[in-house]
Design a protein around this motif. Structure first.
Motif, mmCIF file in Angstrom:
data_model
loop_
_atom_site.group_PDB
_atom_site.id
_atom_site.type_symbol
_atom_site.label_atom_id
_atom_site.label_comp_id
_atom_site.label_asym_id
_atom_site.label_seq_id
_atom_site.Cartn_x
_atom_site.Cartn_y
_atom_site.Cartn_z
ATOM 1 N N GLY A 139 -15.388 3.207 -28.702
ATOM 2 C CA GLY A 139 -16.490 4.108 -28.017
ATOM 3 C C GLY A 139 -17.318 5.086 -28.895
ATOM 4 N N LEU A 140 -17.288 4.726 -30.301
ATOM 5 C CA LEU A 140 -17.781 5.719 -31.180
ATOM 6 C C LEU A 140 -19.318 5.181 -31.402
ATOM 7 C CD1 LEU A 140 -17.628 8.013 -33.165
ATOM 8 C CD2 LEU A 140 -16.839 6.406 -34.903
ATOM 9 N N PRO A 141 -20.362 6.037 -30.987
ATOM 10 C CA PRO A 141 -21.740 5.928 -31.316
ATOM 11 C C PRO A 141 -21.809 5.894 -32.674
ATOM 12 C CG PRO A 141 -21.444 7.720 -29.620
ATOM 13 C CD PRO A 141 -20.174 7.260 -30.166
ATOM 14 N N SER A 142 -22.648 4.576 -32.974
ATOM 15 C CA SER A 142 -22.891 4.412 -34.494
ATOM 16 C C SER A 142 -24.449 4.013 -34.900
ATOM 17 C CB SER A 142 -22.069 2.979 -34.873
ATOM 18 O OG SER A 142 -20.712 2.998 -34.617
ATOM 19 N N ALA A 143 -24.543 4.716 -36.063
ATOM 20 C CA ALA A 143 -25.991 4.650 -36.654
ATOM 21 C C ALA A 143 -25.830 3.545 -37.793
ATOM 22 C CB ALA A 143 -26.517 5.723 -37.248
ATOM 23 N N VAL A 144 -26.292 2.572 -37.811
ATOM 24 C CA VAL A 144 -26.067 1.224 -38.676
ATOM 25 C C VAL A 144 -27.042 0.987 -39.665
ATOM 26 C CG1 VAL A 144 -25.832 -1.285 -38.833
ATOM 27 C CG2 VAL A 144 -24.592 0.252 -36.997
ATOM 28 N N ILE A 145 -26.620 1.017 -40.841
ATOM 29 C CA ILE A 145 -27.496 0.598 -42.007
ATOM 30 C C ILE A 145 -26.821 -0.860 -42.600
ATOM 31 C CG2 ILE A 145 -28.762 1.009 -44.225
ATOM 32 C CD1 ILE A 145 -28.472 4.055 -43.377
ATOM 33 N N THR A 146 -27.626 -1.848 -42.563
ATOM 34 C CA THR A 146 -27.115 -2.989 -43.111
ATOM 35 C C THR A 146 -27.189 -3.198 -44.234
ATOM 36 O OG1 THR A 146 -29.211 -4.171 -42.625
ATOM 37 C CG2 THR A 146 -27.683 -4.296 -40.794
ATOM 38 N N VAL A 147 -26.077 -3.599 -45.332
ATOM 39 C CA VAL A 147 -26.004 -3.990 -46.615
ATOM 40 C C VAL A 147 -25.917 -5.437 -47.180
ATOM 41 C CG1 VAL A 147 -25.015 -1.732 -46.626
ATOM 42 C CG2 VAL A 147 -23.583 -3.611 -46.443
ATOM 43 N N ALA A 148 -26.142 -6.422 -46.166
ATOM 44 C CA ALA A 148 -26.150 -7.684 -46.540
ATOM 45 C C ALA A 148 -26.794 -8.446 -45.524
ATOM 46 C CB ALA A 148 -24.423 -8.218 -46.476
ATOM 47 N N ASP A 149 -27.448 -9.698 -46.031
ATOM 48 C CA ASP A 149 -28.076 -10.398 -45.145
ATOM 49 C C ASP A 149 -27.301 -10.993 -43.991
ATOM 50 O OD1 ASP A 149 -30.249 -10.061 -46.934
ATOM 51 O OD2 ASP A 149 -30.133 -11.900 -47.692
ATOM 52 N N ASN A 150 -26.336 -11.260 -44.169
ATOM 53 C CA ASN A 150 -25.573 -11.867 -42.944
ATOM 54 C C ASN A 150 -25.175 -10.876 -41.884
ATOM 55 O OD1 ASN A 150 -23.471 -10.460 -44.666
ATOM 56 N ND2 ASN A 150 -21.842 -11.721 -43.578
ATOM 57 N N GLN A 151 -25.530 -9.619 -42.025
ATOM 58 C CA GLN A 151 -25.357 -8.333 -41.083
ATOM 59 C C GLN A 151 -26.617 -8.142 -40.046
ATOM 60 O OE1 GLN A 151 -23.989 -4.806 -43.016
ATOM 61 N NE2 GLN A 151 -22.397 -5.771 -43.939
ATOM 62 N N ILE A 152 -27.606 -8.669 -40.685
ATOM 63 C CA ILE A 152 -28.947 -8.439 -40.076
ATOM 64 C C ILE A 152 -29.086 -8.806 -38.634
ATOM 65 C CG2 ILE A 152 -31.593 -8.574 -40.047
ATOM 66 C CD1 ILE A 152 -31.143 -8.530 -43.216
ATOM 67 N N GLU A 153 -29.069 -10.161 -38.451
ATOM 68 C CA GLU A 153 -29.263 -10.946 -37.158
ATOM 69 C C GLU A 153 -28.330 -10.337 -36.029
ATOM 70 O OE1 GLU A 153 -29.582 -15.075 -34.830
ATOM 71 O OE2 GLU A 153 -28.735 -14.946 -36.811
ATOM 72 N N CYS A 154 -27.285 -10.177 -36.215
ATOM 73 C CA CYS A 154 -26.229 -9.608 -35.276
ATOM 74 C C CYS A 154 -26.379 -8.180 -35.086
ATOM 75 C CB CYS A 154 -24.654 -9.891 -35.877
ATOM 76 S SG CYS A 154 -23.352 -9.095 -34.799
ATOM 77 N N SER A 155 -26.538 -7.405 -36.082
ATOM 78 C CA SER A 155 -26.935 -6.134 -35.722
ATOM 79 C C SER A 155 -28.303 -5.795 -35.074
ATOM 80 C CB SER A 155 -27.118 -5.309 -37.297
ATOM 81 O OG SER A 155 -25.957 -5.289 -37.995
ATOM 82 N N GLN A 156 -29.171 -6.736 -35.189
ATOM 83 C CA GLN A 156 -30.580 -6.666 -34.630
ATOM 84 C C GLN A 156 -30.185 -6.825 -32.984
ATOM 85 O OE1 GLN A 156 -32.832 -9.473 -36.501
ATOM 86 N NE2 GLN A 156 -33.789 -7.969 -37.757
ATOM 87 N N TYR A 157 -29.314 -7.917 -32.758
ATOM 88 C CA TYR A 157 -28.905 -8.021 -31.357
ATOM 89 C C TYR A 157 -28.277 -6.989 -30.690
ATOM 90 C CZ TYR A 157 -27.465 -10.986 -27.376
ATOM 91 O OH TYR A 157 -27.498 -11.551 -25.989
ATOM 92 N N LEU A 158 -27.102 -6.521 -31.406
ATOM 93 C CA LEU A 158 -26.222 -5.239 -31.016
ATOM 94 C C LEU A 158 -27.169 -4.085 -30.724
ATOM 95 C CD1 LEU A 158 -23.270 -5.363 -33.251
ATOM 96 C CD2 LEU A 158 -23.390 -6.218 -30.739
ATOM 97 N N ASN A 159 -28.290 -3.723 -31.474
ATOM 98 C CA ASN A 159 -29.238 -2.699 -31.296
ATOM 99 C C ASN A 159 -29.886 -3.006 -29.933
ATOM 100 O OD1 ASN A 159 -30.871 -0.267 -32.257
ATOM 101 N ND2 ASN A 159 -32.235 -1.946 -32.231
ATOM 102 N N LYS A 160 -30.212 -4.128 -29.684
ATOM 103 C CA LYS A 160 -30.948 -4.672 -28.519
ATOM 104 C C LYS A 160 -30.459 -4.302 -27.313
ATOM 105 C CE LYS A 160 -33.639 -8.575 -26.469
ATOM 106 N NZ LYS A 160 -33.991 -9.827 -26.378
ATOM 107 N N LEU A 161 -28.831 -4.596 -27.435
ATOM 108 C CA LEU A 161 -28.125 -4.511 -26.316
ATOM 109 C C LEU A 161 -27.701 -3.037 -26.056
ATOM 110 C CD1 LEU A 161 -25.754 -7.561 -26.744
ATOM 111 C CD2 LEU A 161 -27.504 -7.141 -24.964
#
Length: 280
Positions: A203-225
Protein backbone atom coordinates in the motif's frame (compact mmCIF):
# COMPACT_ATOMS: atom_id res chain seq x y z
CA UNK A 1 24.76 -13.47 -23.39
CA UNK A 2 28.54 -13.40 -23.29
CA UNK A 3 28.68 -16.05 -26.02
CA UNK A 4 26.28 -16.99 -28.84
CA UNK A 5 23.16 -18.92 -27.89
CA UNK A 6 24.39 -22.26 -29.25
CA UNK A 7 27.61 -22.23 -27.23
CA UNK A 8 25.65 -21.19 -24.13
CA UNK A 9 23.16 -24.01 -24.76
CA UNK A 10 26.00 -26.52 -25.06
CA UNK A 11 27.61 -25.34 -21.82
CA UNK A 12 24.28 -25.55 -20.02
CA UNK A 13 23.61 -29.00 -21.46
CA UNK A 14 26.96 -30.25 -20.18
CA UNK A 15 25.89 -29.27 -16.66
CA UNK A 16 22.39 -30.70 -16.96
CA UNK A 17 23.34 -34.07 -18.45
CA UNK A 18 24.96 -35.10 -15.16
CA UNK A 19 22.04 -33.85 -13.09
CA UNK A 20 18.54 -35.25 -12.68
CA UNK A 21 16.36 -32.27 -13.62
CA UNK A 22 12.59 -32.41 -13.45
CA UNK A 23 11.82 -28.77 -14.33
CA UNK A 24 14.34 -26.38 -15.85
CA UNK A 25 13.46 -22.74 -15.11
CA UNK A 26 14.60 -20.23 -17.75
CA UNK A 27 14.62 -16.49 -17.01
CA UNK A 28 16.62 -14.53 -19.61
CA UNK A 29 15.57 -12.04 -22.28
CA UNK A 30 18.15 -13.35 -24.77
CA UNK A 31 17.07 -17.01 -24.63
CA UNK A 32 14.27 -18.38 -26.79
CA UNK A 33 12.85 -21.51 -28.42
CA UNK A 34 16.14 -22.57 -30.05
CA UNK A 35 18.02 -22.61 -26.73
CA UNK A 36 15.11 -24.23 -24.91
CA UNK A 37 14.68 -26.97 -27.55
CA UNK A 38 18.35 -27.86 -27.12
CA UNK A 39 17.79 -28.57 -23.39
CA UNK A 40 14.78 -30.86 -23.94
CA UNK A 41 16.86 -34.04 -23.76
CA UNK A 42 18.28 -33.02 -20.37
CA UNK A 43 15.05 -32.28 -18.48
CA UNK A 44 11.45 -33.40 -18.24
CA UNK A 45 9.84 -29.97 -18.46
CA UNK A 46 10.79 -26.35 -19.11
CA UNK A 47 9.34 -23.35 -17.31
CA UNK A 48 9.91 -19.88 -18.78
CA UNK A 49 9.66 -16.60 -16.83
CA UNK A 50 9.08 -13.70 -19.19
CA UNK A 51 7.27 -10.37 -19.50
CA UNK A 52 8.06 -9.25 -23.04
CA UNK A 53 6.11 -11.60 -25.33
CA UNK A 54 8.58 -10.78 -28.11
CA UNK A 55 9.98 -14.20 -29.07
CA UNK A 56 8.98 -17.86 -29.39
CA UNK A 57 9.37 -20.27 -26.47
CA UNK A 58 9.49 -24.04 -26.13
CA UNK A 59 7.84 -24.12 -22.72
CA UNK A 60 5.56 -26.40 -20.72
CA UNK A 61 4.91 -23.65 -18.16
CA UNK A 62 5.06 -19.88 -18.61
CA UNK A 63 4.99 -17.33 -15.78
CA UNK A 64 4.45 -13.62 -16.39
CA UNK A 65 3.88 -11.86 -13.05
CA UNK A 66 2.97 -8.51 -14.56
CA UNK A 67 -0.11 -6.56 -15.54
CA UNK A 68 -0.81 -5.46 -19.10
CA UNK A 69 -3.93 -4.57 -21.09
CA UNK A 70 -5.42 -7.53 -22.98
CA UNK A 71 -3.60 -10.08 -20.83
CA UNK A 72 -5.59 -12.96 -22.34
CA UNK A 73 -4.04 -12.25 -25.76
CA UNK A 74 -0.43 -12.34 -24.62
CA UNK A 75 1.87 -15.10 -25.93
CA UNK A 76 -0.80 -16.53 -28.25
CA UNK A 77 1.72 -16.57 -31.12
CA UNK A 78 4.82 -17.45 -29.12
CA UNK A 79 3.83 -20.60 -27.22
CA UNK A 80 2.64 -24.06 -28.16
CA UNK A 81 -0.99 -24.88 -27.35
CA UNK A 82 -0.06 -27.31 -24.56
CA UNK A 83 1.84 -24.74 -22.49
CA UNK A 84 0.22 -23.89 -19.14
CA UNK A 85 0.16 -20.12 -18.78
CA UNK A 86 0.17 -18.23 -15.49
CA UNK A 87 -0.19 -14.58 -16.43
CA UNK A 88 -1.08 -11.73 -14.11
CA UNK A 89 -0.46 -10.13 -10.73
CA UNK A 90 -2.26 -12.90 -8.88
CA UNK A 91 0.60 -15.25 -9.76
CA UNK A 92 3.35 -12.92 -8.52
CA UNK A 93 5.84 -14.35 -6.05
CA UNK A 94 6.40 -12.38 -2.86
CA UNK A 95 8.94 -12.95 -0.13
CA UNK A 96 7.09 -14.29 2.96
CA UNK A 97 8.33 -11.25 4.88
CA UNK A 98 6.02 -9.07 2.75
CA UNK A 99 3.05 -11.27 3.62
CA UNK A 100 3.94 -11.00 7.32
CA UNK A 101 4.43 -7.25 7.09
CA UNK A 102 1.06 -6.72 5.43
CA UNK A 103 -0.68 -8.39 8.40
CA UNK A 104 0.62 -5.67 10.75
CA UNK A 105 0.41 -2.80 8.27
CA UNK A 106 -0.77 0.53 9.62
CA UNK A 107 -3.13 2.81 7.71
CA UNK A 108 -1.37 5.48 5.66
CA UNK A 109 -1.36 8.66 7.74
CA UNK A 110 -2.20 10.81 4.72
CA UNK A 111 0.84 13.08 4.91
CA UNK A 112 4.42 12.65 3.73
CA UNK A 113 7.23 12.46 6.25
CA UNK A 114 9.44 9.60 5.05
CA UNK A 115 10.26 8.97 1.38
CA UNK A 116 11.92 5.79 0.15
CA UNK A 117 14.01 6.26 -3.03
CA UNK A 118 15.29 3.21 -4.90
CA UNK A 119 15.71 2.61 -8.64
CA UNK A 120 16.91 -0.98 -8.57
CA UNK A 121 20.14 -1.99 -10.24
CA UNK A 122 20.54 0.96 -12.59
CA UNK A 123 24.25 0.45 -13.31
CA UNK A 124 25.95 3.77 -13.97
CA UNK A 125 22.67 5.66 -14.58
CA UNK A 126 22.53 9.02 -12.85
CA UNK A 127 18.73 9.09 -12.35
CA UNK A 128 19.01 8.73 -8.56
CA UNK A 129 21.48 11.62 -8.34
CA UNK A 130 19.21 13.71 -10.57
CA UNK A 131 16.27 13.10 -8.23
CA UNK A 132 18.30 13.94 -5.13
CA UNK A 133 19.47 17.19 -6.70
CA UNK A 134 15.86 18.03 -7.53
CA UNK A 135 15.00 17.79 -3.83
CA UNK A 136 17.96 20.02 -2.99
CA UNK A 137 17.45 22.61 -5.73
CA UNK A 138 13.71 22.93 -5.05
CA UNK A 139 14.07 23.19 -1.27
CA UNK A 140 12.16 19.93 -0.74
CA UNK A 141 14.02 19.34 2.49
CA UNK A 142 11.20 18.84 5.00
CA UNK A 143 11.24 15.06 4.54
CA UNK A 144 13.40 12.15 5.62
CA UNK A 145 14.83 10.49 2.53
CA UNK A 146 15.87 6.84 2.85
CA UNK A 147 17.96 6.00 -0.21
CA UNK A 148 19.36 2.77 -1.63
CA UNK A 149 21.71 2.68 -4.60
CA UNK A 150 22.76 -0.50 -6.39
CA UNK A 151 25.03 0.08 -9.33
CA UNK A 152 28.36 1.40 -10.55
CA UNK A 153 30.91 2.10 -7.74
CA UNK A 154 31.98 5.44 -9.26
CA UNK A 155 28.35 6.62 -9.35
CA UNK A 156 27.90 5.42 -5.79
CA UNK A 157 30.88 7.56 -4.75
CA UNK A 158 29.18 10.62 -6.23
CA UNK A 159 25.98 9.83 -4.37
CA UNK A 160 27.86 9.27 -1.09
CA UNK A 161 29.48 12.69 -1.41
CA UNK A 162 26.17 14.34 -2.23
CA UNK A 163 24.17 12.69 0.56
CA UNK A 164 26.91 13.46 3.08
CA UNK A 165 26.20 17.17 2.76
CA UNK A 166 22.56 16.99 3.87
CA UNK A 167 21.10 15.72 7.14
CA UNK A 168 17.66 14.95 5.65
CA UNK A 169 19.18 12.30 3.34
CA UNK A 170 20.29 8.86 4.50
CA UNK A 171 22.05 6.37 2.22
CA UNK A 172 21.34 2.80 3.27
CA UNK A 173 23.18 -0.36 2.32
CA UNK A 174 21.40 -2.71 -0.14
CA UNK A 175 18.84 -4.70 1.82
CA UNK A 176 18.15 -8.45 1.58
CA UNK A 177 14.48 -7.59 2.02
CA UNK A 178 12.66 -4.28 1.60
CA UNK A 179 9.42 -5.15 3.42
CA UNK A 180 10.02 -3.18 6.64
CA UNK A 181 11.52 -0.23 4.79
CA UNK A 182 8.55 -0.03 2.42
CA UNK A 183 5.95 -0.39 5.17
CA UNK A 184 7.56 2.37 7.24
CA UNK A 185 7.57 4.87 4.34
CA UNK A 186 4.89 7.32 3.23
CA UNK A 187 5.93 7.66 -0.41
CA UNK A 188 8.28 5.87 -2.78
CA UNK A 189 10.18 7.19 -5.78
CA UNK A 190 11.58 4.48 -7.98
CA UNK A 191 11.66 2.59 -11.26
CA UNK A 192 9.07 0.31 -12.85
CA UNK A 193 10.76 -3.00 -12.08
CA UNK A 194 9.84 -5.89 -9.78
CA UNK A 195 9.86 -3.70 -6.64
CA UNK A 196 6.71 -2.10 -8.07
CA UNK A 197 4.62 -5.10 -6.94
CA UNK A 198 6.13 -5.05 -3.47
CA UNK A 199 5.30 -1.37 -3.03
CA UNK A 200 1.74 -1.84 -4.27
CA UNK A 201 1.22 -4.94 -2.11
CA UNK A 202 2.13 -2.97 1.02
CA UNK A 203 0.00 0.00 0.00
CA UNK A 204 2.89 2.40 -0.53
CA UNK A 205 2.05 5.25 -2.97
CA UNK A 206 4.73 5.44 -5.64
CA UNK A 207 6.07 7.98 -8.12
CA UNK A 208 7.64 6.01 -10.96
CA UNK A 209 10.37 6.96 -13.42
CA UNK A 210 11.03 4.10 -15.83
CA UNK A 211 14.68 3.28 -16.52
CA UNK A 212 14.30 0.53 -19.16
CA UNK A 213 12.14 0.04 -22.23
CA UNK A 214 10.56 -3.15 -20.86
CA UNK A 215 9.12 -1.14 -17.93
CA UNK A 216 7.22 1.41 -20.02
CA UNK A 217 4.08 -0.43 -21.20
CA UNK A 218 3.34 -2.01 -17.83
CA UNK A 219 3.96 1.26 -15.96
CA UNK A 220 1.65 3.15 -18.32
CA UNK A 221 -1.11 0.64 -17.62
CA UNK A 222 -0.56 0.74 -13.84
CA UNK A 223 -0.74 4.52 -14.01
CA UNK A 224 -4.04 4.28 -15.91
CA UNK A 225 -5.39 1.98 -13.18
CA UNK A 226 -4.30 4.42 -10.47
CA UNK A 227 -1.82 2.02 -8.85
CA UNK A 228 1.21 4.28 -9.44
CA UNK A 229 1.87 7.85 -10.58
CA UNK A 230 4.04 7.66 -13.69
CA UNK A 231 6.35 10.64 -14.16
CA UNK A 232 8.03 9.45 -17.36
CA UNK A 233 11.09 7.74 -18.79
CA UNK A 234 14.47 8.75 -17.35
CA UNK A 235 16.00 9.32 -20.80
CA UNK A 236 13.18 11.53 -22.08
CA UNK A 237 12.13 13.66 -19.14
CA UNK A 238 13.83 16.81 -17.88
CA UNK A 239 14.67 17.66 -14.29
CA UNK A 240 12.16 20.51 -14.49
CA UNK A 241 9.41 18.09 -15.47
CA UNK A 242 10.37 15.66 -12.70
CA UNK A 243 10.33 18.49 -10.15
CA UNK A 244 6.89 19.68 -11.28
CA UNK A 245 5.44 16.17 -11.08
CA UNK A 246 6.97 15.43 -7.67
CA UNK A 247 5.62 18.67 -6.20
CA UNK A 248 2.15 17.87 -7.50
CA UNK A 249 2.28 14.37 -6.01
CA UNK A 250 3.75 15.41 -2.66
CA UNK A 251 1.48 18.39 -2.02
CA UNK A 252 -1.78 17.58 -3.81
CA UNK A 253 -2.20 13.79 -3.73
CA UNK A 254 -4.86 12.05 -1.60
CA UNK A 255 -2.48 9.49 -0.11
CA UNK A 256 -5.09 7.69 1.94
CA UNK A 257 -7.13 6.92 -1.19
CA UNK A 258 -3.94 6.14 -3.15
CA UNK A 259 -2.81 3.62 -0.53
CA UNK A 260 -6.23 1.96 -0.36
CA UNK A 261 -6.22 1.61 -4.15
CA UNK A 262 -2.88 -0.19 -3.99
CA UNK A 263 -4.04 -2.52 -1.23
CA UNK A 264 -7.05 -3.52 -3.33
CA UNK A 265 -4.82 -5.01 -6.06
CA UNK A 266 -4.86 -8.80 -6.25
CA UNK A 267 -1.17 -9.65 -5.93
CA UNK A 268 0.16 -13.15 -5.25
CA UNK A 269 -3.15 -14.79 -4.32
CA UNK A 270 -2.60 -17.66 -6.78
CA UNK A 271 1.19 -18.08 -6.58
CA UNK A 272 0.67 -21.50 -4.99
CA UNK A 273 -0.92 -22.64 -8.26
CA UNK A 274 2.42 -22.09 -9.97
CA UNK A 275 4.32 -23.87 -7.22
CA UNK A 276 1.98 -26.87 -7.37
CA UNK A 277 2.43 -27.07 -11.14
CA UNK A 278 6.22 -27.02 -10.79
CA UNK A 279 6.10 -29.81 -8.21
CA UNK A 280 3.90 -32.19 -10.24
Amino acid sequence: LKVNWRKDAMHTGQILENTEVRTLVVDHYNLDKKWEDYQRKFCKRIMVIDDLDNREHSADILLDQNLFPDMEKRYTNNLNSNCKKFIGLEYAFLDPEFVSQRKVLKKHKGVIETIFIYFGNTGSSNILRRVLNIFINNSLIDFDLNIIFSGDPSERDRIVRLVGKYSFMKLLDPQPNLAKLISSSDLSIGAGGSTTWERIYLGLPSAVITVADNQIECSQYLNKLGLIRLIGNSDKISDKQIAKSLKKIIYKEDFDAFSKKCLSANIGSKSNNVINEILI
